[in-house]
Design a protein around this motif. Structure first.
Motif, PDB file in Angstrom:
ATOM      1  N   GLY A  90       0.775  -1.236   0.000  1.00 12.05           N
ATOM      2  CA  GLY A  90       0.000   0.000   0.000  1.00 12.05           C
ATOM      3  C   GLY A  90       0.798   1.274   0.000  1.00 12.05           C
ATOM      4  N   HIS A  91       1.739   1.425   0.955  1.00 10.20           N
ATOM      5  CA  HIS A  91       2.453   2.704   0.972  1.00 10.20           C
ATOM      6  C   HIS A  91       3.325   2.873  -0.270  1.00 10.20           C
ATOM      7  N   THR A  96       2.425   1.906  -3.212  1.00 14.84           N
ATOM      8  CA  THR A  96       1.458   2.295  -4.247  1.00 14.84           C
ATOM      9  C   THR A  96       1.201   3.795  -4.199  1.00 14.84           C
ATOM     10  N   VAL A 122      -4.833  -1.547  -9.932  1.00 13.85           N
ATOM     11  CA  VAL A 122      -5.219  -0.865  -8.702  1.00 13.85           C
ATOM     12  C   VAL A 122      -5.536   0.579  -9.049  1.00 13.85           C
ATOM     13  N   PHE A 150      -5.861   4.721  -2.476  1.00 15.52           N
ATOM     14  CA  PHE A 150      -6.007   3.607  -3.407  1.00 15.52           C
ATOM     15  C   PHE A 150      -7.218   2.766  -3.026  1.00 15.52           C
ATOM     16  N   ALA A 201      -8.781  -0.563  -2.224  1.00 10.45           N
ATOM     17  CA  ALA A 201      -8.244  -1.813  -1.691  1.00 10.45           C
ATOM     18  C   ALA A 201      -8.508  -2.956  -2.666  1.00 10.45           C
ATOM     19  N   THR A 216       1.598   0.767   7.091  1.00 13.74           N
ATOM     20  CA  THR A 216       1.408  -0.317   6.131  1.00 13.74           C
ATOM     21  C   THR A 216       0.060  -0.215   5.434  1.00 13.74           C
ATOM     22  N   GLY A 217       0.063   0.209   4.166  1.00 10.22           N
ATOM     23  CA  GLY A 217      -1.196   0.375   3.444  1.00 10.22           C
ATOM     24  C   GLY A 217      -1.916  -0.925   3.162  1.00 10.22           C
ATOM     25  N   SER A 218      -1.178  -1.971   2.754  1.00  9.08           N
ATOM     26  CA  SER A 218      -1.834  -3.237   2.423  1.00  9.08           C
ATOM     27  C   SER A 218      -2.514  -3.842   3.645  1.00  9.08           C
ATOM     28  N   ALA A 264      -5.595  -1.893   4.432  1.00  9.45           N
ATOM     29  CA  ALA A 264      -6.658  -2.186   3.469  1.00  9.45           C
ATOM     30  C   ALA A 264      -7.395  -3.458   3.859  1.00  9.45           C
ATOM     31  N   ILE A 316      -8.084   3.686   0.813  1.00  9.41           N
ATOM     32  CA  ILE A 316      -7.044   3.796   1.832  1.00  9.41           C
ATOM     33  C   ILE A 316      -6.143   4.966   1.451  1.00  9.41           C
TER      34      ILE A 316
END
Length: 280
Positions: free
Chosen positions: A78-79, A81, A110, A121, A123, A220-222, A225, A266
């Motif tokens: 995520g981050h 991205t 994405v 983004f 998810a 942590t973006g993922s 999400a 997110i």
């Protein structure tokens, strides 16, 4: 390695202020680099993720992204991205649609949007979901050095990296964790709990990925999400909330979650910190 200079930026992502989030290294002109060159550079930067912007192979995408940790390649994160989209836009990238940026990566396409001063983004779908079995839950508790009965729930929220989410009772419990990383081998553990005092965030989050050379990831973006789908879907969180992450290691990350229909966005702040060129 080839000797030409390639555009390079380092972006701080999800920080509530400058230098407070999670940095990502982005090689803007990565076309022509080999897998070995990418792997070596990711190990050299020693950041949680290093990314490489490439021309898309899918006609619906604006760019293609490859994401590496010091320990290997990820299909999605995520981050990186958000930080890579920020770098792509600042380097003159022209989006195919006025409404969105579309990234091609290991999990597919994405979509990203501008959310005020933030990027967000959509998810990606979960590849593995549902409650963890008792053996896995007990092992996660042992690796976190807590009793099994302190784990209120454990759920797979895997959108590519392989996250196992552990729910605790309070933010104080999350911040007090001192994991045993040797016992965590083979697991990527995200821990979450609601804030129980007045705070600018609704949840506290920590992420541990020792197998990839990242004992604790700052923000942590993922993981967030996957947590959003679980927490909102199970009624544990509202459709709009803010998660704090990185507190235990001196960061002040803030992840903004927004459910709109069946989509989970997110978002967070992105700031260029280093800009120049890198020679391979």
């Amino acid at each position: 390695m080839t000797g030409e200079g390639r555009r390079f930026v380092q972006v701080d992502v999800f920080g509530s202020q400058a230098l407070a989030g999670n940095p990502v290294a982005v090689v803007v002109d990565a076309d022509g680099l080999t897998d070995i060159e990418m792997e070596r550079f990711a190990r050299w930067t020693n950041l949680s993720e290093t990314t490489f912007l490439l021309p898309p192979t899918d006609p619906a995408a604006d760019y293609r992204l490859r994401i590496f940790t010091p320990g290997g390649e990820l299909p999605f994160a995520g981050h990186p991205t958000l930080g890579s989209a920020h770098a792509w836009l600042r380097s003159g990238g022209v989006r195919r649609s006025t409404d969105a940026v579309v990234q091609q990566c290991g999990v597919g396409l994405v979509e990203l949007r501008t959310d005020g001063d933030r990027l967000a983004f959509a998810a990606p779908p979960l590849l593995h979901s549902g409650a963890a079995d008792e053996e896995t839950t007990a092992r996660a508790a042992d690796s976190l050095r807590i009793r099994r009965d302190e784990v209120l729930a454990a759920e797979w929220v895997d959108n590519g990296p392989g996250w196992l989410a552990v729910l605790l009772g309070s933010a104080e419990e999350v911040l007090a964790l001192r994991p045993d990383f040797g016992s965590m081998k083979g697991l990527k553990v995200g821990v979450v709990a609601p804030q129980t005092h007045d705070h600018d965030a609704d949840f506290e989050v920590r992420a541990f990925v020792p197998d990839l050379g990242i004992p604790e990831d700052p923000v942590t973006g993922s993981l967030n999400a996957g947590l959003a789908m679980w927490l909102i879907g199970s009624g544990r969180a509202a459709d709009h909330y803010v998660a704090a992450q990185g507190t235990a290691i001196g960061r002040s990350g803030r992840v903004h979650v927004d459910r709109n229909g069946d989509r989970y966005w997110i978002g967070g702040e992105t700031r260029t910190v280093i800009e120049g060129s890198v020679a391979f």
